[in-house]
Design a protein around this motif. Structure first.
Motif, PDB file in Angstrom:
ATOM      1  N   LEU A   1       0.835  -1.206   0.104  1.00  0.00           N
ATOM      2  CA  LEU A   1      -0.069  -0.087   0.072  1.00  0.00           C
ATOM      3  C   LEU A   1       0.839   1.275   0.138  1.00  0.00           C
ATOM      4  N   ASP A   2       2.063   1.232   0.715  1.00  0.00           N
ATOM      5  CA  ASP A   2       2.902   2.364   0.738  1.00  0.00           C
ATOM      6  C   ASP A   2       3.421   2.542  -0.861  1.00  0.00           C
ATOM      7  N   ALA A   3       3.608   1.586  -1.594  1.00  0.00           N
ATOM      8  CA  ALA A   3       4.342   1.885  -2.989  1.00  0.00           C
ATOM      9  C   ALA A   3       3.127   2.408  -3.730  1.00  0.00           C
ATOM     10  N   ILE A   4       1.764   1.903  -3.390  1.00  0.00           N
ATOM     11  CA  ILE A   4       0.680   2.279  -4.234  1.00  0.00           C
ATOM     12  C   ILE A   4       0.428   3.663  -3.950  1.00  0.00           C
ATOM     13  N   ILE A   5       0.554   4.063  -2.888  1.00  0.00           N
ATOM     14  CA  ILE A   5       0.132   5.260  -2.565  1.00  0.00           C
ATOM     15  C   ILE A   5       1.297   6.573  -3.223  1.00  0.00           C
ATOM     16  N   VAL A   6       2.588   6.194  -3.066  1.00  0.00           N
ATOM     17  CA  VAL A   6       3.641   6.992  -3.712  1.00  0.00           C
ATOM     18  C   VAL A   6       3.382   6.988  -5.220  1.00  0.00           C
ATOM     19  N   PHE A   7       2.998   5.815  -5.900  1.00  0.00           N
ATOM     20  CA  PHE A   7       2.552   5.957  -7.314  1.00  0.00           C
ATOM     21  C   PHE A   7       1.437   7.039  -7.404  1.00  0.00           C
ATOM     22  N   ALA A   8       0.235   6.816  -6.804  1.00  0.00           N
ATOM     23  CA  ALA A   8      -0.817   7.319  -6.907  1.00  0.00           C
ATOM     24  C   ALA A   8      -0.728   8.903  -6.689  1.00  0.00           C
ATOM     25  N   SER A   9       0.457   9.279  -5.935  1.00  0.00           N
ATOM     26  CA  SER A   9       0.353  10.751  -5.590  1.00  0.00           C
ATOM     27  C   SER A   9       1.321  11.627  -6.912  1.00  0.00           C
ATOM     28  N   GLN A  10       1.734  10.606  -7.996  1.00  0.00           N
ATOM     29  CA  GLN A  10       2.197  11.349  -9.058  1.00  0.00           C
ATOM     30  C   GLN A  10       1.179  11.861  -9.892  1.00  0.00           C
ATOM     31  N   LYS A  11       1.457  13.117 -10.384  1.00  0.00           N
ATOM     32  CA  LYS A  11       0.206  13.855 -11.049  1.00  0.00           C
ATOM     33  C   LYS A  11       0.418  13.291 -12.518  1.00  0.00           C
ATOM     34  N   ALA A  12       1.599  12.847 -12.857  1.00  0.00           N
ATOM     35  CA  ALA A  12       1.501  12.444 -14.359  1.00  0.00           C
ATOM     36  C   ALA A  12       0.994  11.311 -14.820  1.00  0.00           C
ATOM     37  N   ILE A  13       0.256  10.567 -13.728  1.00  0.00           N
ATOM     38  CA  ILE A  13      -0.446   9.123 -14.060  1.00  0.00           C
ATOM     39  C   ILE A  13      -1.543   9.469 -15.300  1.00  0.00           C
ATOM     40  N   GLN A  14      -1.250   8.780 -16.399  1.00  0.00           N
ATOM     41  CA  GLN A  14      -2.120   8.853 -17.500  1.00  0.00           C
ATOM     42  C   GLN A  14      -3.010   7.624 -17.731  1.00  0.00           C
ATOM     43  N   HIS A  15      -2.717   6.564 -17.437  1.00  0.00           N
ATOM     44  CA  HIS A  15      -3.175   5.232 -17.954  1.00  0.00           C
ATOM     45  C   HIS A  15      -3.618   4.222 -16.987  1.00  0.00           C
ATOM     46  N   LEU A  16      -3.027   3.895 -16.108  1.00  0.00           N
ATOM     47  CA  LEU A  16      -3.179   2.837 -15.087  1.00  0.00           C
ATOM     48  C   LEU A  16      -4.476   3.411 -14.255  1.00  0.00           C
ATOM     49  N   LYS A  17      -5.555   2.946 -14.254  1.00  0.00           N
ATOM     50  CA  LYS A  17      -6.615   3.358 -13.412  1.00  0.00           C
ATOM     51  C   LYS A  17      -7.329   2.452 -12.392  1.00  0.00           C
ATOM     52  N   ARG A  18      -6.947   1.178 -12.385  1.00  0.00           N
ATOM     53  CA  ARG A  18      -7.407   0.225 -11.355  1.00  0.00           C
ATOM     54  C   ARG A  18      -6.044  -0.743 -10.951  1.00  0.00           C
ATOM     55  N   ILE A  19      -6.053  -0.869  -9.548  1.00  0.00           N
ATOM     56  CA  ILE A  19      -5.041  -1.758  -9.128  1.00  0.00           C
ATOM     57  C   ILE A  19      -5.740  -2.689  -8.231  1.00  0.00           C
ATOM     58  N   ARG A  20      -5.769  -4.099  -8.401  1.00  0.00           N
ATOM     59  CA  ARG A  20      -6.257  -4.930  -7.683  1.00  0.00           C
ATOM     60  C   ARG A  20      -5.174  -5.963  -6.584  1.00  0.00           C
ATOM     61  N   ILE A  21      -5.548  -6.168  -5.402  1.00  0.00           N
ATOM     62  CA  ILE A  21      -4.655  -7.226  -4.655  1.00  0.00           C
ATOM     63  C   ILE A  21      -5.748  -8.230  -4.305  1.00  0.00           C
TER      64      ILE A  21
END
Length: 346
Positions: A86-106
């Motif tokens: 979840l830490d990794a996903i939070i850091v990734f989600a905080s990047q404003k440049a994300i354009q494509h990845l919309k859904r992450i499932r665990i």
């Protein structure tokens, strides 16, 4: 692997020995997905999740599913794995440049692990309850999808305590009292003004910018009103004329800094899509620099600079761009790699 079929197994065998980034990507075989990313064993779950998320964004995948990495044969603590993922996903989600990845499932196969991941999510939610647009809300959006937006942002006013002043006017005649009241009101109105600032970036103001505005409102004789029901978001600043002018300049500077930050992040994303700079770990594996440092290293190379100081694990290292060696103040040397992702463009 059994469910994917022999085709995937043969493809993995074909890529054996060609690993550079800690994973290989194969076709999906018999599984109902587009690709399979196979991770090489590592105890650094957070880094593994980060690498996969970056690869998904780079390849323009719109969704990805993870197992509870490391809880099988590696026997890592489910609670620790939940926190790291979840830490990794939070850091990734905080990047404003994300354009494509919309859904992450665990995907959790053992029901007893559900509580570990639930508690990890709950802990993060409690840390970020002050802001609806925090990293936690972005995490929730990626994990569970965005809520349908019946919610349009409503005009928002920062609260300000106003101290009233009462004038008692006495005179020989009512006309004299009325004239004095009118004169006082004219003086007050001459000192009052408002200014409206319109900019698309206003809707991107986060908690830190709102805190700055709140501090300005406390120090100056102004009030803010946010109006998002216009075609372009805007802020109305009202108050004493001299303070309205000074605060308007502050708000314009905030918008300029936000625009510069977004442009820098976009450039860093573009550079990262073309070339990747890495530093060597103690186990001889190479870790990718963050995107801003990656861009700074590439800019320095293009400018033909010989040295650049960067941070590696919160320590300053001086990178020799000719020898690709980095040294700290204690004489520790780390090897650096520059890996073009598309030779035809570099």
């Amino acid at each position: 692997m059994d469910a994917a079929g022999s085709q995937v197994e043969e493809e993995c065998a074909q890529y054996a020995g060609q690993l550079q980034s800690g994973f290989v990507t194969t076709e999906s075989g018999n599984l109902p997905c587009k690709k399979i990313i196979h991770l090489i064993h590592s105890l650094d779950v957070k880094n593994q999740v980060t690498q996969v998320l970056q690869e998904c964004e780079l390849q323009m995948y719109t969704s990805v599913a993870f197992p509870a990495i490391g809880t099988g044969q590696a026997r890592q603590s489910p609670a620790k794995v939940a926190d790291n993922m979840l830490d990794a996903i939070i850091v990734f989600a905080s990047q404003k440049a994300i354009q494509h990845l919309k859904r992450i499932r665990i995907v959790i196969f053992e029901t007893k692990m559900n509580s570990e991941f639930y508690e990890s999510m709950k802990k993060r939610q409690e840390l970020h309850t002050h802001d609806s647009d925090t990293e936690e809300s972005k995490l929730t959006s990626l994990l569970f999808g965005k809520k349908k937006s019946a919610e349009k942002k409503q005009p928002f006013v920062l609260e300000k305590k106003v101290e009233l002043v009462t004038f008692q006017i006495c005179g020989e005649r009512q006309q004299n009292v009325d004239d004095a009241a009118s004169w006082i009101m004219d003086l007050i109105l001459k000192e009052q003004s408002e200014n409206i600032i319109s900019d698309e970036l206003i809707e991107n103001f986060d908690w830190s910018q709102m805190k700055t505005l709140e501090d300005l409102q406390k120090r100056k004789h102004v009030t803010f009103q946010f109006e998002s029901n216009q075609s372009t978001p805007r802020i109305k600043i009202s108050g004493i004329s001299r303070d309205v002018y000074l605060v308007s300049m502050e708000v314009q500077n905030m918008i300029h800094k936000l625009r510069d930050t977004q442009e820098e992040q976009s450039k860093a994303e573009l550079v990262y899509n073309l070339v990747e700079w890495r530093y060597q770990e103690s186990n001889d594996s190479f870790i990718t620099f963050d995107k801003l440092t990656n861009m700074q290293l590439e800019d320095a190379k293009i400018a033909k600079k010989t040295h650049l100081t960067v941070k590696i694990k919160n320590k300053n290292y001086k990178v020799n761009l000719n020898t690709l060696q980095a040294n700290d103040d204690q004489g520790t040397t780390i090897s650096i790699q520059r890996v073009p992702k598309n030779e035809g463009k570099l």
